[in-house]
Motif scaffolding. Structure first.
Motif, PDB file in Angstrom:
ATOM      1  N   LEU A 153      34.639  53.019  39.091  1.00  0.00           N
ATOM      2  CA  LEU A 153      35.864  53.128  38.308  1.00  0.00           C
ATOM      3  C   LEU A 153      37.080  52.704  39.117  1.00  0.00           C
ATOM      4  O   LEU A 153      37.165  52.935  40.324  1.00  0.00           O
ATOM      5  CB  LEU A 153      36.068  54.570  37.829  1.00  0.00           C
ATOM      6  CG  LEU A 153      35.092  55.098  36.777  1.00  0.00           C
ATOM      7  CD1 LEU A 153      35.270  56.596  36.611  1.00  0.00           C
ATOM      8  CD2 LEU A 153      35.304  54.387  35.442  1.00  0.00           C
ATOM      9  N   ASP A 154      38.043  52.082  38.426  1.00  0.00           N
ATOM     10  CA  ASP A 154      39.277  51.656  39.097  1.00  0.00           C
ATOM     11  C   ASP A 154      40.433  51.795  38.113  1.00  0.00           C
ATOM     12  O   ASP A 154      40.332  51.346  36.962  1.00  0.00           O
ATOM     13  CB  ASP A 154      39.158  50.205  39.571  1.00  0.00           C
ATOM     14  CG  ASP A 154      40.356  49.763  40.395  1.00  0.00           C
ATOM     15  OD1 ASP A 154      40.927  50.612  41.125  1.00  0.00           O
ATOM     16  OD2 ASP A 154      40.747  48.578  40.314  1.00  0.00           O
ATOM     17  N   LEU A 155      41.509  52.437  38.538  1.00  0.00           N
ATOM     18  CA  LEU A 155      42.673  52.659  37.683  1.00  0.00           C
ATOM     19  C   LEU A 155      43.925  52.254  38.433  1.00  0.00           C
ATOM     20  O   LEU A 155      44.204  52.767  39.526  1.00  0.00           O
ATOM     21  CB  LEU A 155      42.758  54.131  37.260  1.00  0.00           C
ATOM     22  CG  LEU A 155      43.936  54.529  36.374  1.00  0.00           C
ATOM     23  CD1 LEU A 155      43.866  53.813  35.027  1.00  0.00           C
ATOM     24  CD2 LEU A 155      43.959  56.039  36.166  1.00  0.00           C
ATOM     25  N   LEU A 156      44.687  51.322  37.853  1.00  0.00           N
ATOM     26  CA  LEU A 156      45.916  50.833  38.476  1.00  0.00           C
ATOM     27  C   LEU A 156      47.141  51.486  37.849  1.00  0.00           C
ATOM     28  O   LEU A 156      47.184  51.742  36.647  1.00  0.00           O
ATOM     29  CB  LEU A 156      46.012  49.309  38.319  1.00  0.00           C
ATOM     30  CG  LEU A 156      44.857  48.477  38.877  1.00  0.00           C
ATOM     31  CD1 LEU A 156      45.136  46.985  38.674  1.00  0.00           C
ATOM     32  CD2 LEU A 156      44.613  48.789  40.346  1.00  0.00           C
ATOM     33  N   ASN A 157      48.128  51.748  38.694  1.00  0.00           N
ATOM     34  CA  ASN A 157      49.428  52.310  38.303  1.00  0.00           C
ATOM     35  C   ASN A 157      49.319  53.752  37.826  1.00  0.00           C
ATOM     36  O   ASN A 157      50.041  54.175  36.920  1.00  0.00           O
ATOM     37  CB  ASN A 157      50.108  51.464  37.219  1.00  0.00           C
ATOM     38  CG  ASN A 157      51.566  51.854  37.030  1.00  0.00           C
ATOM     39  OD1 ASN A 157      52.277  52.133  37.999  1.00  0.00           O
ATOM     40  ND2 ASN A 157      52.021  51.896  35.784  1.00  0.00           N
ATOM     41  N   SER A 158      48.455  54.528  38.437  1.00  0.00           N
ATOM     42  CA  SER A 158      48.380  55.946  38.094  1.00  0.00           C
ATOM     43  C   SER A 158      49.160  56.765  39.110  1.00  0.00           C
ATOM     44  O   SER A 158      49.187  56.453  40.305  1.00  0.00           O
ATOM     45  CB  SER A 158      46.930  56.424  38.050  1.00  0.00           C
ATOM     46  OG  SER A 158      46.319  56.291  39.316  1.00  0.00           O
ATOM     47  N   ARG A 245      33.732  42.126  32.778  1.00  0.00           N
ATOM     48  CA  ARG A 245      34.429  41.607  33.955  1.00  0.00           C
ATOM     49  C   ARG A 245      33.744  42.156  35.205  1.00  0.00           C
ATOM     50  O   ARG A 245      33.186  43.255  35.201  1.00  0.00           O
ATOM     51  CB  ARG A 245      35.903  42.031  33.950  1.00  0.00           C
ATOM     52  CG  ARG A 245      36.654  41.758  32.659  1.00  0.00           C
ATOM     53  CD  ARG A 245      36.772  40.290  32.347  1.00  0.00           C
ATOM     54  NE  ARG A 245      37.421  39.548  33.414  1.00  0.00           N
ATOM     55  CZ  ARG A 245      37.656  38.236  33.366  1.00  0.00           C
ATOM     56  NH1 ARG A 245      37.265  37.528  32.310  1.00  0.00           N
ATOM     57  NH2 ARG A 245      38.254  37.628  34.367  1.00  0.00           N
ATOM     58  N   GLN A 246      33.811  41.412  36.288  1.00  0.00           N
ATOM     59  CA  GLN A 246      33.192  41.858  37.537  1.00  0.00           C
ATOM     60  C   GLN A 246      34.063  42.864  38.285  1.00  0.00           C
ATOM     61  O   GLN A 246      33.587  43.599  39.149  1.00  0.00           O
ATOM     62  CB  GLN A 246      32.911  40.652  38.438  1.00  0.00           C
ATOM     63  CG  GLN A 246      31.883  39.689  37.864  1.00  0.00           C
ATOM     64  CD  GLN A 246      30.502  40.309  37.783  1.00  0.00           C
ATOM     65  OE1 GLN A 246      30.139  41.182  38.563  1.00  0.00           O
ATOM     66  NE2 GLN A 246      29.709  39.859  36.810  1.00  0.00           N
ATOM     67  N   HIS A 247      35.355  42.885  37.934  1.00  0.00           N
ATOM     68  CA  HIS A 247      36.293  43.787  38.615  1.00  0.00           C
ATOM     69  C   HIS A 247      37.495  44.006  37.703  1.00  0.00           C
ATOM     70  O   HIS A 247      37.600  43.400  36.627  1.00  0.00           O
ATOM     71  CB  HIS A 247      36.739  43.198  39.967  1.00  0.00           C
ATOM     72  CG  HIS A 247      37.272  41.786  39.852  1.00  0.00           C
ATOM     73  ND1 HIS A 247      38.519  41.497  39.319  1.00  0.00           N
ATOM     74  CD2 HIS A 247      36.709  40.602  40.164  1.00  0.00           C
ATOM     75  CE1 HIS A 247      38.708  40.181  39.327  1.00  0.00           C
ATOM     76  NE2 HIS A 247      37.622  39.615  39.831  1.00  0.00           N
ATOM     77  N   ASN A 248      38.397  44.840  38.141  1.00  0.00           N
ATOM     78  CA  ASN A 248      39.589  45.122  37.355  1.00  0.00           C
ATOM     79  C   ASN A 248      40.506  43.899  37.307  1.00  0.00           C
ATOM     80  O   ASN A 248      40.441  43.023  38.173  1.00  0.00           O
ATOM     81  CB  ASN A 248      40.348  46.307  37.965  1.00  0.00           C
ATOM     82  CG  ASN A 248      41.135  47.088  36.921  1.00  0.00           C
ATOM     83  OD1 ASN A 248      41.237  46.676  35.759  1.00  0.00           O
ATOM     84  ND2 ASN A 248      41.683  48.216  37.320  1.00  0.00           N
ATOM     85  N   LEU A 249      41.348  43.845  36.286  1.00  0.00           N
ATOM     86  CA  LEU A 249      42.340  42.790  36.180  1.00  0.00           C
ATOM     87  C   LEU A 249      43.660  43.257  36.773  1.00  0.00           C
ATOM     88  O   LEU A 249      43.968  44.450  36.743  1.00  0.00           O
ATOM     89  CB  LEU A 249      42.569  42.410  34.711  1.00  0.00           C
ATOM     90  CG  LEU A 249      41.386  41.807  33.947  1.00  0.00           C
ATOM     91  CD1 LEU A 249      41.767  41.570  32.496  1.00  0.00           C
ATOM     92  CD2 LEU A 249      40.930  40.503  34.595  1.00  0.00           C
ATOM     93  N   GLY A 250      44.426  42.318  37.306  1.00  0.00           N
ATOM     94  CA  GLY A 250      45.797  42.627  37.678  1.00  0.00           C
ATOM     95  C   GLY A 250      46.682  42.547  36.449  1.00  0.00           C
ATOM     96  O   GLY A 250      46.321  41.935  35.436  1.00  0.00           O
ATOM     97  N   PHE A 251      47.864  43.127  36.512  1.00  0.00           N
ATOM     98  CA  PHE A 251      48.751  43.140  35.348  1.00  0.00           C
ATOM     99  C   PHE A 251      49.197  41.733  34.966  1.00  0.00           C
ATOM    100  O   PHE A 251      49.263  41.388  33.784  1.00  0.00           O
ATOM    101  CB  PHE A 251      49.959  44.043  35.618  1.00  0.00           C
ATOM    102  CG  PHE A 251      49.599  45.505  35.681  1.00  0.00           C
ATOM    103  CD1 PHE A 251      49.394  46.231  34.521  1.00  0.00           C
ATOM    104  CD2 PHE A 251      49.436  46.135  36.903  1.00  0.00           C
ATOM    105  CE1 PHE A 251      49.042  47.577  34.572  1.00  0.00           C
ATOM    106  CE2 PHE A 251      49.090  47.478  36.964  1.00  0.00           C
ATOM    107  CZ  PHE A 251      48.890  48.196  35.800  1.00  0.00           C
TER     108      PHE A 251
END
Length: 333
Positions: A153-158, A245-251
């Motif tokens: 799991l990966d969460l951006l801007n938390s 997707r293989q990984h998270n996306l950037g904004f």
């Protein structure tokens, strides 16, 4: 039957799983400090919640019953596996007494209230094979949240002052729904939810341990509803979704890659009792999914904070996961 049952053979465990609706098994190691530390908590829960043929508590020594431990791929202790109707539904590892207590109490209450039929399965707010849910299941589909690979799991801007990304997939009911609106504002100090940090956007990457078909996504957001407070967190509004997707996306990257589906939630989409909205997906687009990216592009109102308490995935699981792939949902990051 009260207290705990010490398992002395695989056959004894098999009989127990067939005779009791809910069985909680504590895998322990006599020489492990954490196993010793949580043992009194487990015994107390057993003495309070055990019910004949409904809720049974058992113990398995990984030293004396190595065959059983190996069959469930238990390598670290303490580990707790919860069975319902002879099916393994949840696994916890480590010595987090509060989380274990809440999970067992929810299941014990459900087992106690169920009659001989289907009981509370599939109802909003119930605990089923995938844990607590904020909305009823669509006919023919199940909760596949237990297929989430929490390790990836990966969460951006938390905001780090709140729960980590695994909080979103806790199997227990959000604390705010138990305590009311005061808790929704954070005054109770139990921040078992996620809030955005520098603005109201969130980017979540969710891998699965097997290929799944995703029919619906349930999102729970227990906001205070105080429209006069511009700084109070708000619910997600516009959500973009990508698959495989293989990984998270950037904004910035998300602006250049077309989403598989974009959904705009209206205030009327949120259930007043459970604070949950259902994202109805174009099912044909979500047939063979091994990962999802959810981008919360904005929230309701002008607040810079977006809040999410829980996420549940509803659909069908594909190739059966190997025993031992289950991970503890809700572990602290």
């Amino acid at each position: 039957m009260s207290g705990t049952v010490e398992i002395s053979s695989p056959a004894q465990l098999s009989t127990l799983l067939s005779s009791s609706r809910v069985v909680v098994v504590n895998f322990y190691n006599e020489g492990n400090t954490s196993s010793k530390a949580i043992a009194p908590v487990y015994d107390q829960l057993a003495s309070q919640l055990a019910r004949p043929n409904r809720v049974t508590f058992a113990k398995v020594s990984t030293v004396q019953q190595a065959q059983i431990a190996q069959s469930y791929n238990v390598t670290n202790t303490p580990a707790f596996i919860i069975f319902k109707n002879n099916q393994k539904i949840r696994t916890y590892s480590g010595s987090n007494p509060q989380q274990l207590s809440e999970a067992i109490k929810d299941l014990a209450a459900e087992a106690e209230n169920e009659g001989g039929g289907s009981g509370g399965f599939g109802e909003a707010g119930s605990s089923g094979s995938g844990g607590w849910r904020g909305a009823a299941l669509p006919r023919g589909y199940g909760d596949v949240t237990d297929q989430v690979d929490v390790r990836g799991l990966d969460l951006l801007n938390s905001d780090s002052d709140f729960g980590g990304v695994r909080t979103l997939f806790e199997s227990s009911q959000p604390a705010s729904l138990k305590k009311g609106k005061a808790a929704a504002t954070g005054s109770e100090g139990n921040k078992d939810w996620v809030e955005s940090d520098v603005d109201n956007q969130l980017m979540l990457y969710v891998p699965f341990t097997s290929t799944v078909k995703v029919h619906t996504i349930q999102i729970t957001s227990c906001v205070s509803g105080d429209e006069e407070d511009d700084e109070a967190p708000v619910r997600p509004k516009t959500i973009h979704i990508w698959t495989n997707r293989q990984h998270n996306l950037g904004f910035e990257e998300a602006e250049d890659i077309p989403a598989i589906q974009a959904i705009e939630l209206k205030p009327s989409d949120w259930d007043e009792q459970t604070a949950t909205a259902k994202l109805e997906l174009r099912f044909v687009k979500f047939q063979s999914v091994y990962s999802l990216v959810l981008f919360v592009a904005d929230g309701e109102g002008d607040s810079e904070k977006t809040r999410i308490d829980r996420i549940r995935f509803i659909g069908e699981s594909g190739e059966k996961r190997e025993i031992g792939k289950l991970e503890k949902i809700g572990a602290d990051d």
